[in-house]
Write an enzyme that holds these catalytic residues in place. Structure first.
Site, mmCIF file in Angstrom:
data_model
loop_
_atom_site.group_PDB
_atom_site.id
_atom_site.type_symbol
_atom_site.label_atom_id
_atom_site.label_comp_id
_atom_site.label_asym_id
_atom_site.label_seq_id
_atom_site.Cartn_x
_atom_site.Cartn_y
_atom_site.Cartn_z
ATOM 1 N N ASP A 8 -32.482 21.309 45.903
ATOM 2 C CA ASP A 8 -33.200 21.300 44.621
ATOM 3 C C ASP A 8 -33.260 19.835 44.200
ATOM 4 O O ASP A 8 -32.275 19.277 43.737
ATOM 5 C CB ASP A 8 -32.409 22.144 43.608
ATOM 6 N N LYS A 72 -39.230 11.422 39.545
ATOM 7 C CA LYS A 72 -40.007 12.556 40.043
ATOM 8 C C LYS A 72 -41.293 12.744 39.216
ATOM 9 O O LYS A 72 -42.281 13.277 39.703
ATOM 10 C CB LYS A 72 -39.124 13.803 39.965
ATOM 11 N N GLU A 173 -40.234 25.842 42.700
ATOM 12 C CA GLU A 173 -38.946 26.092 42.039
ATOM 13 C C GLU A 173 -38.832 27.507 41.440
ATOM 14 O O GLU A 173 -37.834 28.190 41.678
ATOM 15 C CB GLU A 173 -38.676 25.009 40.998
ATOM 16 N N ASP A 195 -39.120 28.309 33.613
ATOM 17 C CA ASP A 195 -38.270 27.253 34.167
ATOM 18 C C ASP A 195 -38.491 25.952 33.392
ATOM 19 O O ASP A 195 -39.488 25.263 33.597
ATOM 20 C CB ASP A 195 -38.625 27.091 35.659
#
Length: 505
Positions: A8, A72, A173, A195
């Site tokens: 992850d 990211k 994800e 999420d």
């Protein structure tokens, strides 16, 4: 063959997991000291040493200029994008345009491409996994936000290549979290995965039929996460301090870093209590050399007021995705919360009102994504008895530029993947031997508001009068959401040479 580990790779924190050979249990890979989380932070200290993870985060306050976090959010982005402009306002490290229409970071007087920063974080995770397993790790399944574009997915694969870590598969994800929740339970239900992580927000509607996981619709915002909740608090603190002392702390990187660190801690505290002290001693000095402190009480109510618009944004996306999936709230079997920011009581309260049921306790918000990735990695092993079927979708439309800058959709948003489509094209002038196409991804009707994936050039056509040639151009999106293109001359049956002019990095 080495084991495939699940990773992850998060905006703020990363972790890895593995399925044990003997008893097939899933284990998070521990770092020294027993922690599972590795901060996604990279830094260069004043001696020129590279620091990654906890070591980088520890020196953050004293060295904000050469400490990179939330990289990211920038991966696979054009330097000219709005996201880059936004990031420049909130981070202390320097960014500049790269040769590939991308972003380059200037850290410790060295230039780094974003894929390199991700590669360093991946390498750190791989190192921790190798120490734990006592064997070499060369293959992984890496998770990305569902709302990542083709270009961003490609960049994650490239990061793996840089360190000889084969990214066997990229998965979304929320899909990964659904695997962690649903495998081995023989379920038949429709779940909503909400999420909200450190930097990104995704929502997916997934239908689970035992070992088949079918994504019905997905949506998100890759610039919405816990960092923005922190930022709302920081902005408030700076504003209050300026009113009181007529001093602007936002120009002092060390003071800002101390406020940032505390904002995150206080925010977490306020999930379990109604108020918490916000105090930063000796944050700055008056022109007369008198030390000044930040000292006040932050209440949960104030935090909720400051971040209401952020929670609202997630609800708008959730409502749209449920609409795309044709899903009525009454038909939702479970609501899964993933990502640390979902621990905020206001988030849980709003979601319970909309879905009409309390969130499931069936997944751990920080661990589900890595666990799902490990389970999926295990299913890809040659000797695995775990057979899964993942049916995913693309998060936003893929298409080409028409004359005048309009966007022609080839795959609409939420088109199932893997998927292929053929488009016929022809020549527009006499003697033409090549055809160029600009491919974009996004949901805007004009290409200028969408993300350029590449300029494809198909050459080797037999020259002839305009409109005579017949070309078949095939768009192919694989299970990872990555696009490849090919073209064939229908008259000769010949496969044409394909070049991508804007690299997809």
């Amino acid at each position: 063959m080495s084991k495939i580990i699940g990773i992850d790779l998060g905006t703020t924190n990363s972790c890895a997991a593995i399925v044990e050979k003997d008893d097939h249990t899933v284990k998070l890979i521990p770092y020294k000291g027993g922690e599972f989380i590795i901060p996604s932070v990279f830094a260069i200290d004043e001696k020129g040493n590279e620091l990654i993870g906890h070591e980088a985060k520890r020196q953050w306050q004293l060295n904000p200029r050469n400490t990179v976090y939330a990289a990211k959010r920038l991966i696979g982005r054009s330097f000219s994008s709005d996201v880059v402009a936004l990031m420049q306002k909130t981070v202390a490290y320097d960014m500049k345009p790269g040769e590939r229409n991308d972003v380059v970071l200037d850290v410790g007087h060295k230039n780094f491409r974003l894929a390199e920063i991700s590669a360093k974080i991946l390498n750190k995770i791989r190192g921790v996994a190798q120490d734990y397993l006592g064997e070499k790790v060369s293959r992984s399944v890496v998770t990305v936000p569902a709302y990542f574009t083709d270009r961003q997915r490609q960049a994650v694969k490239d990061a793996g290549k840089m360190i000889q870590l084969e990214v066997v598969r990229i998965i979304n994800e929320p899909t990964s979290a659904a695997l962690a929740y649903g495998i081995g339970k023989n379920l038949h239900e429709t779940v909503v995965i909400y999420d909200l992580g450190g930097g990104t927000f995704d929502v997916s509607i997934i239908e689970i039929r035992d070992r088949v996981f079918e994504v019905k619709a997905t949506g998100g915002d890759i610039f919405l996460g816990g960092l923005d909740f922190d930022q709302a608090m920081i902005k408030h603190v700076i504003e209050e301090f300026r009113k009181k002392h007529q001093i602007d702390l936002s120009t002092d990187p060390v003071a800002m870093q101390r406020i940032k660190d505390l904002a995150e801690r206080v925010k977490i505290d306020l999930s379990s209590r109604e108020q918490a002290p916000f105090s930063v001693p000796f944050v700055t000095m008056t022109p007369q050399g008198q030390p000044l402190n930040i000292d006040f009480v932050f209440t949960r109510k104030l935090l909720e007021e400051l971040t209401k618009s952020l929670v609202d944004r997630t609800i708008v996306i959730l409502t749209r995705v449920m609409g795309d999936a044709g899903l009525d709230a009454a038909k939702v079997d479970e609501l899964l919360l993933v990502g640390g920011q979902t621990r905020m009581p206001a988030v849980q309260k709003r979601l319970t009102e909309i879905v009409g049921k309390a969130p499931s306790k069936g997944v751990h918000p920080d661990e589900a994504v890595a666990i799902g990735a490990a389970l999926y990695a295990h299913s890809l092993e040659d000797d695995s008895n775990l057979k899964l079927q993942l049916l995913d979708v693309i998060p936003m439309a893929i298409g080409l530029e028409k004359a005048g800058g309009a966007f022609h959709t080839v795959f609409p948003r939420n088109a199932a993947i893997p998927n292929a489509k053929a488009v016929e094209a022809t020549t527009s002038y006499d003697g033409q031997t090549e055809v160029a196409m600009r491919i974009f991804q996004g949901d805007a009707p004009e290409v200028s508001h969408n993300e350029l994936l590449g300029d494809f050039l198909f050459s080797g056509l037999k020259p002839g009068p305009a409109g005579k040639a017949r070309l078949e151009i095939t768009f192919d999106v694989n299970i990872e959401g990555i696009l490849t293109m090919s073209a064939r001359d229908l008259d000769t049956g010949k496969q044409m040479k394909t070049t991508v002019r804007v690299t997809q990095h």
